[in-house]
Scaffold this active site. Structure first.
Site, PDB file in Angstrom:
ATOM      1  N   GLN A  34     -77.346  41.901 -37.640  1.00 27.84           N
ATOM      2  CA  GLN A  34     -76.139  41.509 -38.359  1.00 27.84           C
ATOM      3  C   GLN A  34     -75.000  41.134 -37.430  1.00 27.84           C
ATOM      4  O   GLN A  34     -74.944  41.567 -36.289  1.00 27.84           O
ATOM      5  CB  GLN A  34     -75.666  42.628 -39.291  1.00 27.84           C
ATOM      6  CG  GLN A  34     -75.296  43.886 -38.540  1.00 27.84           C
ATOM      7  CD  GLN A  34     -75.036  45.072 -39.432  1.00 27.84           C
ATOM      8  OE1 GLN A  34     -73.898  45.453 -39.598  1.00 27.84           O
ATOM      9  NE2 GLN A  34     -76.090  45.653 -39.984  1.00 27.84           N
ATOM     10  N   ASN A 104     -61.485  45.739 -46.307  1.00 27.06           N
ATOM     11  CA  ASN A 104     -60.649  46.931 -46.405  1.00 27.06           C
ATOM     12  C   ASN A 104     -59.792  46.767 -47.654  1.00 27.06           C
ATOM     13  O   ASN A 104     -59.017  45.808 -47.763  1.00 27.06           O
ATOM     14  CB  ASN A 104     -59.800  47.093 -45.143  1.00 27.06           C
ATOM     15  CG  ASN A 104     -60.669  47.367 -43.939  1.00 27.06           C
ATOM     16  OD1 ASN A 104     -61.369  48.367 -43.886  1.00 27.06           O
ATOM     17  ND2 ASN A 104     -60.649  46.471 -42.977  1.00 27.06           N
ATOM     18  N   ARG A 123     -58.282  35.025 -26.550  1.00 27.17           N
ATOM     19  CA  ARG A 123     -59.593  34.576 -27.022  1.00 27.17           C
ATOM     20  C   ARG A 123     -60.608  35.709 -26.947  1.00 27.17           C
ATOM     21  O   ARG A 123     -60.529  36.581 -26.105  1.00 27.17           O
ATOM     22  CB  ARG A 123     -60.073  33.389 -26.203  1.00 27.17           C
ATOM     23  CG  ARG A 123     -59.210  32.166 -26.453  1.00 27.17           C
ATOM     24  CD  ARG A 123     -59.743  30.959 -25.714  1.00 27.17           C
ATOM     25  NE  ARG A 123     -58.822  29.856 -25.863  1.00 27.17           N
ATOM     26  CZ  ARG A 123     -58.939  28.908 -26.784  1.00 27.17           C
ATOM     27  NH1 ARG A 123     -59.940  28.943 -27.633  1.00 27.17           N
ATOM     28  NH2 ARG A 123     -58.064  27.934 -26.852  1.00 27.17           N
ATOM     29  N   HIS A 127     -67.458  31.983 -32.895  1.00 28.99           N
ATOM     30  CA  HIS A 127     -67.955  31.414 -34.142  1.00 28.99           C
ATOM     31  C   HIS A 127     -69.347  31.937 -34.456  1.00 28.99           C
ATOM     32  O   HIS A 127     -69.991  32.542 -33.607  1.00 28.99           O
ATOM     33  CB  HIS A 127     -67.998  29.882 -34.060  1.00 28.99           C
ATOM     34  CG  HIS A 127     -68.977  29.354 -33.058  1.00 28.99           C
ATOM     35  ND1 HIS A 127     -68.656  29.179 -31.728  1.00 28.99           N
ATOM     36  CD2 HIS A 127     -70.276  28.974 -33.181  1.00 28.99           C
ATOM     37  CE1 HIS A 127     -69.715  28.701 -31.083  1.00 28.99           C
ATOM     38  NE2 HIS A 127     -70.711  28.576 -31.943  1.00 28.99           N
ATOM     39  N   LYS A 157     -66.160  14.930 -27.842  1.00 28.92           N
ATOM     40  CA  LYS A 157     -67.242  14.450 -26.976  1.00 28.92           C
ATOM     41  C   LYS A 157     -68.624  14.840 -27.491  1.00 28.92           C
ATOM     42  O   LYS A 157     -69.597  14.168 -27.208  1.00 28.92           O
ATOM     43  CB  LYS A 157     -67.052  15.004 -25.561  1.00 28.92           C
ATOM     44  CG  LYS A 157     -65.828  14.435 -24.867  1.00 28.92           C
ATOM     45  CD  LYS A 157     -65.678  14.998 -23.469  1.00 28.92           C
ATOM     46  CE  LYS A 157     -64.441  14.417 -22.808  1.00 28.92           C
ATOM     47  NZ  LYS A 157     -64.217  14.957 -21.477  1.00 28.92           N
ATOM     48  N   GLU A 173     -70.017  26.893 -36.839  1.00 24.31           N
ATOM     49  CA  GLU A 173     -70.624  25.680 -36.283  1.00 24.31           C
ATOM     50  C   GLU A 173     -71.721  25.208 -37.226  1.00 24.31           C
ATOM     51  O   GLU A 173     -72.533  26.002 -37.704  1.00 24.31           O
ATOM     52  CB  GLU A 173     -71.210  25.965 -34.902  1.00 24.31           C
ATOM     53  CG  GLU A 173     -71.822  24.745 -34.251  1.00 24.31           C
ATOM     54  CD  GLU A 173     -72.319  25.005 -32.834  1.00 24.31           C
ATOM     55  OE1 GLU A 173     -72.770  24.034 -32.203  1.00 24.31           O
ATOM     56  OE2 GLU A 173     -72.267  26.157 -32.361  1.00 24.31           O
TER      57      GLU A 173
END
Length: 184
Positions: A34, A104, A123, A127, A157, A173
């Site tokens: 998971q 929650n 960061r 994803h 790109k 993604e």
């Protein structure tokens, strides 16, 4: 095999593989079961992950003393989900690649509540990825459903893959496994 990378770009393939160990035999039956995302509003998230992405809700677990609920989703046939609660729990936790949504209680009514998706400073998490037969067809449908895009298939790109956002802003993604080799 990929071209050798300059030292400033990260590890070479050789270095990366040399950092890895052969799996210990005792881990033979381990599986990645998971990934968990915290969600603000389960109604919005469950609608998104089932209606937009086609996942199936396998099980909901409530923890009243701690005031939270867990929702487990995966690409499974709902007719395969056992009816018996204990059997269903064991079955759910034996699936590969489930998505656990943690809610929650009360966050859905808190205007100031939001979760960090990891794609801005600082960061961290980036994803999840969903493999689809046709990225362009999937994205056309997502557009029709009003899904928010981070990157459309022909932007940037890396052509032929996309990134969308769920109701909490987590990136997803969208890729075709048969075409990814031509992109990277």
């Amino acid at each position: 095999m990929a071209e050798p990378q300059p030292a400033s770009s990260g590890l070479t393939d050789e270095t990366a593989f040399s950092c890895c160990s052969d799996p210990d035999p005792s881990t033979k039956d381990f599986l990645l079961q998971q990934t968990m995302l915290r969600i603000k509003d389960p109604k919005k998230s469950l609608d998104f992950y089932t209606r937009v992405l086609g996942l199936t809700l396998l099980q909901k677990l409530d923890f009243p003393a701690m005031k939270f609920s867990l929702y487990f989703l995966a690409y499974e046939d709902k007719n395969d989900i056992p009816k018996d609660k204990s059997e269903k729990t064991a079955w759910t936790f034996s699936r590969k690649a489930t998505l656990e949504l943690t809610h929650n209680w009360g966050t859905e009514d808190d205007e100031t509540q939001s979760y960090h998706n990891g794609n801005s400073d600082p960061r961290g998490f980036g994803h999840i990825g969903i493999a689809v037969p046709d990225v362009y067809s999937a994205c056309k449908r997502f557009e029709e459903l009003g899904v928010k895009f981070v990157k459309k298939p022909d932007d940037g790109k890396m052509k032929g893959l996309a990134f969308i956002q769920d109701p909490d802003g987590y990136w997803i993604e969208i890729l075709n496994p048969n075409k990814i080799a031509t992109i990277i």
